[in-house]
Design an enzyme around this catalytic site. Sequence first.
Site: not given
Length: 531
Positions: A194, A428
Amino acid sequence: MSIFYKFTNLIAFATLVSNSTCQEDTFLYDTFPPGFQWGFSSSSYQIEGAWKEDGKGVNIWDTFVHRIPSPIPDKSNADIGCDSYHKYDHDVSLLKYIGAGVYRFSLSWTRILPTGRIDQINPAGIRYYNNLINLLLANGIEPMITLHHWDLPQPLQDLGGWPNENVIQHYSNFANLAFHTFGDRVKKWITFSEPNVMCLNGYITRTYAPGHKNVNEAINCARNVIISHARVYRIYDRVFRPLQGGKVGMSLSSYWLQPKDPQNPEHRKSAEFWMHIEWGLFAFPIVFGSYNDETKQLLGKLRKFKLTSAPVEFTAEESVEIKVLNIPNYTNYESKDFLKCPHVLQILGSYDFWGLNHYSTYLVEPTKVTTSILHGDFIGLFLGAKISFDPTWPKSAIPHTPSVPWGFRKMLNWINQGYGSPEIYIMENGYPDSPNTGLEDVARVKFHRDYINEMLKAVKIDGVQVTMYTAWGLLDCFEWSYGYTVNFGVVYVNHSHPERPRTPKLSATCLQQIFSDNGFPHENFSPLKIN
């Protein structure tokens, strides 16, 4: 198959997808293809603890959470966290109990290189990760490593952090050491987790370390991360892949962005533009070697407001390093003559797979950019967009993360259509709940059941190449800017007890059954049949 060939079928495939995504609420009873991998993801800062033990150096999250006043709502930190540094064997036992076949964890850069530099290597840090990797393998669980999950060494932040291009070489040295030390047993690598969240929240919103508010720093952060990723990918490809045979990719966070009024072309245009920023700011250069038009438009707008001086283009040398995997006997990057010879462009892009971190969906509509936006509403400034949520969507413990399973399928199809049907790992996906919920976390059970089923539809009906799913997270640990006020874990951790005992929740049983059955082969799912 070349990426050019893949893109010739996109129009036909888009038609197929549009016809297949209408049954959003129909539950699909079927299983994933043989070999599909199931597991969990974590990050070193959140779970390890031992923040000053065995020679570990200080990282930017250690610094950030110890500020006075604290930037964390409950004034907490992860100095101990889930104490996985001392209890990694407990974690591996839980992974095996639930049936995980893969475990993605991140390396603490300063646990291995206390100053961030290669000239000081910490043997205790190497030993810790060797022990974890070996124990995972002994229990039939594949280790997967994230090289960087937001915890930059503080000494490198003191040099300017990710906005400073000098950090690229330090990161490359760290990655090279990791490949050399662990690559004989680790075959899947994530360069960054991320980075879009890291650069935005770390350098604009101030909610994440290092807690700055500078648009120019955020843009340079993104640029240097892209170059760092490409450089490390080349290191692995040229030096380590021939011997180790692994794969390297990046994991990006992306919400699905749904037009608030799907019949309104301006709403559709706004949502699509935002998608090309949220996902494409990093993904497009890594595939094609340059920023997409939307990013260039964004950078132009920021320059207009005098908020950035960051370059709009990559240099020719940078573009080649990012984009072209194999140029036989060709080293003159300053010339563009090689572009006239398609036979040397054997493979494009610096990635073997894409990691996707996905949690929820936004509604999007256009809005006007006003002077007041400059004082805080960066979404409005960047994208000319307003986001909202359908009030009927089930809420979670985080206001901007409602449960919208059908958005997951749409997200997967969007990547599949726009990026040449890549292999996708779900790195995720999880549900933020209140710590007061206890062990009967029914909402999390429903979340995982419904989101995984939408992923199943994307694979079996739409033909998306998802080959791995790792839930976030295994344990109730420190949650970045939320501290311990929310949790994602399917295992309860008692943080008031010095031993940090772990107790599986109902959601652990849910995932245990899905993992074991490789999906949903029949309707007899107890605890899965929840209305």
